[in-house]
Design an enzyme around this catalytic site. Structure first.
Site, PDB file in Angstrom:
ATOM      1  N   ARG A   1       0.836  -1.108   0.092  1.00  0.00           N
ATOM      2  CA  ARG A   1       0.173  -0.019  -0.024  1.00  0.00           C
ATOM      3  C   ARG A   1       0.905   1.303   0.054  1.00  0.00           C
ATOM      4  O   ARG A   1       0.377   2.330  -0.260  1.00  0.00           O
ATOM      5  CB  ARG A   1      -0.959   0.075   1.145  1.00  0.00           C
ATOM      6  CG  ARG A   1      -1.853   1.272   1.369  1.00  0.00           C
ATOM      7  CD  ARG A   1      -2.947   1.300   2.527  1.00  0.00           C
ATOM      8  NE  ARG A   1      -2.602   0.697   3.594  1.00  0.00           N
ATOM      9  CZ  ARG A   1      -2.122   1.474   4.625  1.00  0.00           C
ATOM     10  NH1 ARG A   1      -2.222   2.672   4.297  1.00  0.00           N
ATOM     11  NH2 ARG A   1      -1.921   0.835   5.821  1.00  0.00           N
TER      12      ARG A   1
ATOM     13  N   TYR B   1     -13.913  18.216 -16.348  1.00  0.00           N
ATOM     14  CA  TYR B   1     -14.304  16.973 -16.286  1.00  0.00           C
ATOM     15  C   TYR B   1     -15.693  16.711 -15.033  1.00  0.00           C
ATOM     16  O   TYR B   1     -15.520  17.339 -14.180  1.00  0.00           O
ATOM     17  CB  TYR B   1     -13.445  15.850 -15.970  1.00  0.00           C
ATOM     18  CG  TYR B   1     -13.938  14.650 -15.643  1.00  0.00           C
ATOM     19  CD1 TYR B   1     -14.891  13.733 -16.631  1.00  0.00           C
ATOM     20  CD2 TYR B   1     -13.772  13.890 -14.570  1.00  0.00           C
ATOM     21  CE1 TYR B   1     -15.344  12.492 -16.352  1.00  0.00           C
ATOM     22  CE2 TYR B   1     -14.306  12.362 -14.084  1.00  0.00           C
ATOM     23  CZ  TYR B   1     -15.110  11.707 -15.352  1.00  0.00           C
ATOM     24  OH  TYR B   1     -15.692  10.576 -14.972  1.00  0.00           O
TER      25      TYR B   1
ATOM     26  N   ASP C   1      -5.192  19.034 -15.352  1.00  0.00           N
ATOM     27  CA  ASP C   1      -5.394  17.825 -15.953  1.00  0.00           C
ATOM     28  C   ASP C   1      -5.118  17.697 -17.147  1.00  0.00           C
ATOM     29  O   ASP C   1      -5.751  18.278 -18.084  1.00  0.00           O
ATOM     30  CB  ASP C   1      -6.924  17.420 -15.618  1.00  0.00           C
ATOM     31  CG  ASP C   1      -7.390  16.268 -16.125  1.00  0.00           C
ATOM     32  OD1 ASP C   1      -6.800  15.517 -16.768  1.00  0.00           O
ATOM     33  OD2 ASP C   1      -8.774  15.692 -15.611  1.00  0.00           O
TER      34      ASP C   1
ATOM     35  N   LYS D   1      -7.205   6.394 -19.601  1.00  0.00           N
ATOM     36  CA  LYS D   1      -7.950   6.775 -20.987  1.00  0.00           C
ATOM     37  C   LYS D   1      -6.576   6.704 -21.972  1.00  0.00           C
ATOM     38  O   LYS D   1      -6.329   5.362 -22.086  1.00  0.00           O
ATOM     39  CB  LYS D   1      -8.227   8.406 -21.123  1.00  0.00           C
ATOM     40  CG  LYS D   1      -9.214   8.474 -19.819  1.00  0.00           C
ATOM     41  CD  LYS D   1     -10.247   8.004 -19.908  1.00  0.00           C
ATOM     42  CE  LYS D   1     -11.411   8.654 -19.031  1.00  0.00           C
ATOM     43  NZ  LYS D   1     -11.343   8.700 -17.566  1.00  0.00           N
TER      44      LYS D   1
END
Length: 416
Positions: free
Chosen positions: A79, A132, A205, A230
């Site tokens: 983690r 977005y 972004d 993406k």
């Protein structure tokens, strides 16, 4: 010949050519393998109780660096840090010309963790309004209502006068370029200069551009986030996100919050992302060219009101795109119909080759109606402020034959 112990940065960047950098990628193996192996271990043996105590207290945490070093004593618990994930992060950092990269389980995890690392209750964020839908929801609801963070949404046309929105408690300027789904561009050097002048963190972004077409850190932006789901992965088979920066201090803040929230990327998905990065330059090059050809077709169609693609000379940001996006304008475009929302529905439901689905950046072409799908969180007023017409159709161009895609659009448009 003496064997050289080349670093991952050398494998990624040495020729300083994007195509070679993407292909040579992360090779974390002692056996000559050309693919990064999947390290599934959740925990790692330490040499002593003292070493374990240092790692557990994070006092011995390694610098986040793009050379991809993977010494055994850097790993304690997956983690916190995993060899496969670290190798792929180094690969992406090299492509983005970043000093460090952190990978997340989703793009929204990357966005939310980076922003939450920079603000606290009472702080102020300036964000462009055309972002977005998930980001808009994070800012307008969760940060405002649950975290008492002030957010000012600014129309992209007003970013040239951004300084009038700055307050004493402004901590972040957040932009998206190209924007989703209107494909507007932001002058990144201008935003970066304002951020530095007022000591405000700038975050972009850059998902739609990819490092192939745009490298914001070289233009002065502080932090780059990607939805690696993406274009970076490109195959619709994983979700991932990335945060990149040249600030070690900021990356450490993000890292510690990521460890606390647990929003890490699995080694299996990191392996898939490494595979996708190898062909990134090939896919994006094809998508750049195909999207421009489709944009020209739609721009002359009698049933299309307007096409949003910065590669068109008629686009408001065409000249900025020529300066800021080095290799092309990306594989995403959008267009509005003369007939409104209902005509948009008819078109997307009659496409035969292009897939009706959300997301973008895949090898398969994808289409959706923004107002009813990806940006459904926005009301009519918010849609208008973001410049999203109710008829707007967003098209993510894949790697199919571009003439087949144009023919599919032509036949679907006959239904309106």
């Amino acid at each position: 010949m003496e064997q050289q112990n080349w670093s991952l940065a050398t494998y990624c960047v040495a020729p300083h050519v994007a195509g070679t950098a993407t292909l040579q990628g992360a090779r974390l193996t002692d056996f000559g393998g050309l693919s990064v192996p999947i390290h599934t271990s959740s925990t790692y043996k330490v040499d002593s109780a003292e070493q374990g105590a240092v790692l557990a207290s994070r006092k011995g945490w390694p610098e986040l660096r793009k050379d991809g070093s993977t010494a055994k004593d850097e790993f304690f618990y997956s983690r916190w840090r995993n060899p496969t994930v670290a190798a792929v992060a180094a690969h992406l950092a090299a492509l983005e010309r970043a000093e460090g990269c952190l990978l997340f389980g989703t793009g929204m995890a990357a966005i939310s963790t980076s922003v939450l690392s920079a603000v606290k209750a009472g702080d102020h964020i300036i964000s462009q309004s055309s972002v977005y839908g998930g980001t808009f929801h994070l800012f307008s609801h969760y940060l405002r209502e649950s975290f008492a963070v002030q957010v000012t949404f600014v129309n992209i046309e007003d970013l040239n006068t951004l300084e009038r929105y700055i307050r004493p408690n402004t901590k972040v300027i957040y932009v998206e370029s190209p924007s989703n789904p209107t494909l507007r561009l932001v002058n990144l050097e201008h935003i970066a200069s304002i951020g530095k002048k007022h000591n405000i963190l700038t975050i972009i972004d850059s998902t739609l551009a990819t490092p192939i077409n745009q490298q914001p850190l070289t233009l002065g932006i502080d932090v780059v986030v990607h939805s690696a789901t993406k274009f970076l992965s490109g195959h619709s088979d994983l979700t991932a996100g990335a945060v990149l920066s040249n600030s070690q201090d900021f990356l450490k803040q993000v890292l510690f919050l990521q460890q606390t929230l647990g929003s890490t990327l699995s080694p299996f998905d990191a392996f898939l992302l490494a595979r996708g990065l190898k062909t990134l330059h090939l896919r994006v090059s094809h998508q750049n060219n195909a999207a421009l050809k489709i944009a020209h077709f739609l721009d002359t169609h009698p049933k299309v009101k307007v096409v949003h693609y910065p590669g068109l000379s008629s686009h408001k940001d065409f000249h900025l795109a020529q300066r800021q996006m080095s290799n092309g304008c990306g594989g995403l475009l959008s267009f509005e119909l003369l007939g409104g929302r209902e005509d948009g529905r008819k078109v997307i439901e009659h496409l035969q080759v292009i897939n009706l689905a959300v997301s973008l950046g895949s090898v398969e072409s994808l289409v959706e109606q923004a107002a009813t799908m990806t940006h459904s969180q926005l009301n009519k007023e918010d849609l208008s402020e973001a410049g999203i017409d109710e008829s707007l159709i967003r098209l993510s161009v894949g790697i199919e034959n571009v003439d087949d895609l144009i023919e599919d659009l032509r036949q679907a448009l006959e239904y309106v």
